[in-house]
Enzyme design. Structure first.
Site, mmCIF file in Angstrom:
data_model
loop_
_atom_site.group_PDB
_atom_site.id
_atom_site.type_symbol
_atom_site.label_atom_id
_atom_site.label_comp_id
_atom_site.label_asym_id
_atom_site.label_seq_id
_atom_site.Cartn_x
_atom_site.Cartn_y
_atom_site.Cartn_z
ATOM 1 N N GLU A 127 2.182 -0.208 -4.882
ATOM 2 C CA GLU A 127 1.214 0.749 -5.197
ATOM 3 C C GLU A 127 1.922 2.313 -5.131
ATOM 4 O O GLU A 127 2.568 2.579 -3.972
ATOM 5 C CB GLU A 127 -0.014 0.871 -4.213
ATOM 6 N N ASP A 135 0.939 -1.283 -0.194
ATOM 7 C CA ASP A 135 -0.028 -0.056 0.018
ATOM 8 C C ASP A 135 0.862 1.372 -0.119
ATOM 9 O O ASP A 135 1.802 1.461 0.642
ATOM 10 C CB ASP A 135 -0.970 -0.032 1.430
HETATM 11 C C1 BGC Z 1 -5.066 2.722 -0.288
HETATM 12 C C2 BGC Z 1 -6.440 3.810 0.005
HETATM 13 C C3 BGC Z 1 -5.818 3.959 1.607
HETATM 14 C C4 BGC Z 1 -4.507 4.802 1.350
HETATM 15 C C5 BGC Z 1 -3.897 5.080 2.850
HETATM 16 C C6 BGC Z 1 -4.083 3.570 -0.596
HETATM 17 O O1 BGC Z 1 -3.433 4.205 -1.705
HETATM 18 O O2 BGC Z 1 -5.451 2.207 -1.608
HETATM 19 O O3 BGC Z 1 -7.497 3.191 0.114
HETATM 20 O O4 BGC Z 1 -6.791 5.119 2.119
HETATM 21 O O5 BGC Z 1 -3.571 4.134 0.619
HETATM 22 O O6 BGC Z 1 -3.409 3.671 3.514
#
Ligand code: BGC
Length: 524
Positions: A266, A200
């Site tokens: 991500e 994440d």
């Molecule tokens: C997730 C979100 C989340 C954020 C903080 C992201 O990019 O996909 O849903 O709120 O990270 O953890």
């Protein structure tokens, strides 16, 4: 180039709160997922990615973790997870879990201890900074969810740093003990047998002590950004710092010890391609999750073509990229795309199917979000008082309703109460099921000839047998005119090729002698 299972995998993303609720408490859970593994396997995807299900006060619905090693009771137990994993593997599905390494919850015992004093054993597990002389924040950074990245703590008389909510303090990963603790957490789940991690917001992890102010983002069009965050250029020290690669390397070293485990980061940035390349250098992550198709305002056909060209230029043959057109953070794909592309209502399903085919014909892996296989509309009829997403609640505007519109519960079957999500009509699900979704249930579509599910399933089953689409390789864009996206897909050794054509118009188009019906694809 040897093939990894993830190189061209189709990965089905599950948002557990909204997938299937086995105990009728209005919130989806792990046993709900296990109960639907036959459905997922039948669709023909290679893997599932489950958004966080760890113990959490749910301020950001699980992306604020208070115990990385335990399943939150609302989702079930660790034993439920073990069963899910075993059952998924029995059906040939790989399982990715969502690790949130950049920050945790302010309820995590580490933070609870850290905030008690300046000299407790966990005092430097987070980023605590003194105020400036005039008591203001240490720098000018803005949080993704609004406001400053700094929250004052009265006990310590200091600010702590957070890129998201104040209840999501950034971990001080420059502290080797903290870094080791996070690596151990990953090891815990690898030992259970997970097949990898979606990492994440890995670009927001902090492993240094550079607090240089952000510059204002140059604005040539005179338009004020919607979010405070977007007023600043992200090229100083807030995101994507070189030091994050220490974490990438540690993670890679860890998973290499297990073999065959996938790391998908991500991230986003001023130059997302450059950043993705940095993160996927040898010895780092396998792939990064690309945001280019995830624009809130949708994309025109020309823009989609440009995005694909960009992928080809940068990731041909490496395939170190994961694409997605929908996820749990943004309005569902068909609605976004229809903002920029005029699709006649009669062709809505064909359009949805064509986008599904397009996204699973690109290089790298593709993430498909729950409900995308059913052609679900965005649940944009939610009223303001129904919203749950903290970001949407705090920052609601005419144009921004937060992220709930893609998070409403999955419809399963009209034959059961609550469209089969909770199986009990007395139960109010945590977000309402969208009325338009009720006739599109997954179990109702499964096995029904011509349904969106069956069409997408048919495509995935055909795709699996096409080496040009599944053996790494390249995209070579060709000219198909304004309304057609046209490219050749080549397998890595170039012994297999496939002409892929997507017609974004209501007239039959012809490219290289192939007729493509309106709002349809053709593969040769
Ligand atoms: C997730 C979100 C989340 C954020 C903080 C992201 O990019 O996909 O849903 O709120 O990270 O953890």
């Amino acid at each position: 180039m040897s093939q990894n299972w993830w190189d061209n995998a189709v990965i089905y993303q599950i948002y557990p709160r909204s997938f299937a609720d086995s105990n009728s408490d209005g919130v989806g859970d792990l046993n709900g997922i296990t109960g639907k593994l036959d459905y997922i396997a039948d669709l023909g995807v290679d893997a599932i990615w489950i958004s966080p299900f760890f113990v959490s006060p749910m301020k950001d619905f699980g992306y604020d973790v208070a115990d990385y090693r335990a399943v939150d009771p609302i989702f079930g137990t660790n034993a439920d997870f073990d069963r899910l994993l075993e059952q998924a593997h029995a059906r040939g599905l790989k399982v990715l879990i969502d690790m949130v390494l950049a920050h945790c919850s302010d309820q995590h015992p580490w933070f609870v201890e850290s905030r008690t004093s300046r000299d407790n054993p966990k005092a430097d597990w987070f980023y605590w900074l003194d105020p400036k002389e005039d008591a203001t924040e240490p720098n000018n950074w803005m949080s993704f969810f609004g406001g400053r990245t700094w929250t004052w703590d009265t006990a310590r008389q200091q600010y702590y740093f957070h890129n998201f909510l104040p209840s999501q303090p950034n971990l001080n990963l420059s502290n080797p003990v903290v870094l080791d603790a996070m690596i151990d957490t990953c090891r815990f789940w690898l030992d259970k047998g997970v097949d990898g991690f979606r990492l994440d917001a890995i670009h927001t992890a902090k492993l240094d002590n550079d607090w240089t102010d952000n510059r204002p983002r140059p604005r040539t069009d005179g338009i004020r950004p919607e979010r405070e965050f977007d007023y600043q250029a992200q090229d100083s020290a807030q995101l994507n710092q070189p030091s994050i690669q220490i974490l990438s390397a540690r993670l890679r070293e860890l998973v290499d010890g297990y073999g065959d485990r996938f790391l998908m980061g991500e991230l986003d940035g001023e130059d997302a391609v450059a950043v993705s390349k940095t993160f996927t250098e040898p010895g780092r992550l396998h792939s990064t999750y690309n945001f280019n198709l995830l624009r809130m305002e949708g994309s025109t056909v020309a823009e989609v073509r440009e995005i694909i060209g960009d992928l080809a230029r940068n990731f041909n043959d490496s395939n170190a990229i994961s694409v997605a057109w929908s996820n749990h953070d943004i309005a569902r794909v068909y609605d976004r795309m229809k903002r920029r592309i005029d699709v006649p209502e009669a062709y809505a399903d064909d359009f949805a199917h064509m986008l599904f085919q397009l996204s699973t014909s690109l290089i790298g892996s593709t993430c498909v979000y729950q409900g995308e296989e059913l052609g679900l509309d965005d649940a944009d009829r939610l009223t303001r008082d129904q919203l749950q997403d903290p970001w949407g609640v705090a920052r609601y505007s005419e144009t921004f309703k937060g992220r709930d519109t893609c998070r409403t519960p999955m419809p399963w079957t009209q034959d059961q109460p609550n469209t089969g999500f909770s199986g009990d009509d007395l139960v109010e699900s945590w977000l309402p099921i969208d009325e338009r979704h009720k006739s599109k249930g997954g179990l109702d579509q499964q096995g029904k000839q011509g349904s969106m599910f069956e069409r997408n399933k048919g495509h995935l089953s055909w795709r699996r047998e096409q080496p040009a689409l599944t053996h790494n390789g390249q995209i070579q864009l060709i000219d198909g005119g304004d309304n057609v996206i046209a490219f050749n897909r080549l397998s890595h050794d170039q012994s297999d090729t496939m002409l892929c054509l997507f017609n974004f118009s209501s007239q039959t188009q012809s490219v290289e002698g192939v007729d493509i019906p309106p709002w349809s694809s053709a593969f040769r």
